[in-house]
Design a protein around this motif. Structure first.
Motif: not given
Length: 512
Positions: A237-245, A289-297
């Motif tokens: 992802x670009x700098x400070x980006x979150x496209x990979x989410x 889509x945020x980079x928070x903690x998910x309850x499952x993996x």
């Protein structure tokens, strides 16, 4: 003396022209108070005009209850439509639902999205609608308030209560830049093209097709790839980006067609991506889509959690009459001196919290919208008023739990016999064909039309009426829809007056 009089007249005329070009807040307030008696007395003449209307019969309680249930079913279907069916939200990613609140008038490639809580949302977080990537968070207004530096005159006007205080930026609202923007880019890949090979590329902006409905393709890895599904792939992802989410979410279908520029005698092939959503008017509910903690993996667990969230989305639906503050209102005058208009006068004005654009309802039926308001009252344009515009959703009568079709904006051309005729110009990228094929019977689909998102002070889920959608749409032409069972103008009406009192602290102002 004559020359001086002409100069004074020219000066007054020039000043009046300036005021006409741009309303001045303090002057508008003063004129509103001075003209208040005229605005109270003037509508009284409407009652004696030959064009005055008559009150409709009130709806029976059983019909009102049934329509309220149908409105709630629609809301549940719209909430479910935001969650992916085929794509999977990656592990560690938290999806925050949001409703498209309004479009930016000067920014065609931006939308405002209202979320319940924006605490975990950051700039550049991706936004999806169902299985489709639509854009990224570009601005969070309340974190970036505009500076307020009033002049001396404005400060004195505020002290005298003749000028409005600075408007606080809305809370829990984020501005989203759509992928259709000229400067927007996202990495993508065609997992399998027409030859079974993969091809990486960059998507963003619009292709030079005449209808401007395809997304542009930049730097494709292989020029031989001309077809296939394009999905998001951003390993770096670009700098400070979150496209990979948004990894794995659909961008659209890669297409190729001959293209001829105006004035040229030859055709050239052009490659673009046909998006599966209508960006012009087809967005109602989305996910951030945020980079928070998910309850499952894990892939299987995440996929199951996504399906469970989609099924549970409807449980959070709130009935439209409980989603905002509604004030009981009575008609002060019904009818208009112009025979081609259909308006009414209400006894509630800006002092009661009513503002232009607010919905006026009978049950869950939309009777009209406030055209203008003042201190003493407001004028409502009824649904059969020529030029009345509203964004709508179509829900198949045969399947009220199914995902609705976004029609976009329709415009009233007036009443004809016992129906109200609306003009609809389908936008490029409309999903009418695929949706109609699932619900068609004979030569069309019987639908209920409901208000959609994006209208100020007019919430989603208000009933306009029933009509029949044709299966075939004429290319680049208007479609006329005849609505029946429309909103009635009875004695018991309610007008939208902003957010509920208990929501004001968390949402700032009552914008909706």
């Amino acid at each position: 003396m004559a020359m001086r009089g002409r100069s004074l007249g020219a000066f007054i005329g020039f000043g009046a022209a300036l005021f006409a070009l741009r309303p001045v807040g303090p002057v508008e307030r003063v004129l509103g108070l001075v003209l208040l008696p005229v605005r109270v007395v003037a509508p009284l003449g409407t009652l004696s005009t030959p064009f005055a209307g008559t009150f409709d019969e009130p709806l029976d309680p059983e019909t009102l209850a049934q329509e309220a249930v149908l409105s709630l079913q629609l809301e549940r279907a719209v909430l479910r439509s935001a969650w992916p069916q085929h794509s999977t939200i990656p592990a560690g990613v938290v999806a925050i639902p949001g409703e498209v609140d309004a479009r930016q008038g000067t920014k065609r490639d931006h939308i405002m999205v209202r979320v319940r809580d924006d605490a975990s949302i950051r700039l550049d977080h991706p936004v999806v609608a169902g299985d489709v990537y639509v854009g990224r968070v570009e601005r969070i207004p309340h974190r970036q308030p505009a500076p307020d530096n009033p002049g001396t005159f404005t400060r004195w006007m505020r002290r005298l209560k003749l000028a409005s205080p600075p408007v606080r930026p809305p809370r829990n609202v984020v501005e989203v830049a759509l992928i259709t923007g000229a400067s927007e880019r996202v990495g993508g890949v065609v997992p399998k093209d027409q030859d079974g090979r993969s091809c990486r590329l960059v998507a963003g902006g619009l292709s030079p097709r005449n209808d401007r409905t395809w997304l542009a393709v930049h730097n494709p890895e292989s020029r031989a790839t001309r077809s296939g599904s394009v999905v998001v792939q951003e390993p770096f992802s670009r700098v400070n980006g979150f496209d990979s989410l948004a990894e794995g979410f659909l961008i659209g279908e890669l297409k190729e067609e001959p293209y001829q520029r105006e004035g040229e005698s030859f055709q050239r092939p052009i490659i673009g991506i046909q998006p599966p959503v209508d960006f012009a008017s087809g967005l109602n509910q989305v996910l951030v889509l945020t980079d928070g903690a998910a309850p499952t993996s894990g892939t299987a667990a995440t996929s199951a959690a996504t399906r469970a969230q989609r099924e549970a989305a409807g449980a959070t639906a709130v009935p439209v009459l409980e989603s905002a503050r509604w004030l009981s209102v009575r008609l002060f005058a019904y009818g208009d001196t112009a025979p081609w208009r259909s308006t009414a006068r209400l006894h509630l004005g800006s002092r009661s919290g009513v503002r232009a654009g607010a919905a006026v309802v009978s049950g869950v039926r939309l009777a009209g919208r406030i055209a203008r308001c003042d201190e003493a009252g407001s004028t409502v344009a009824l649904v059969d008023d020529p030029g009345f515009e509203v964004d709508v959703l179509a829900q198949a009568i045969s399947d009220p739990d199914s995902e609705p079709l976004v029609l976009g904006r329709i415009r009233s051309v007036g009443r004809a016999r016992n129906v109200i005729r609306f003009e609809w110009r389908p936008e490029g990228g409309s999903l009418h064909g695929e949706w109609s094929a699932r619900h068609a019977d004979d030569d069309g689909v019987d639908v209920r039309l409901w208000t959609g998102s994006g209208l100020v002070a007019t919430p989603r889920g208000l009933l306009l009426g029933t009509t029949r959608l044709p299966l075939e749409l004429p290319p680049e032409e208007s479609v006329y829809l005849d609505l029946v069972e429309t909103g009635s103008v009875g004695e018991e009406l309610f007008v939208h007056a902003g957010a509920r009192e208990r929501d004001l602290d968390s949402r700032g102002e009552g914008e909706r």
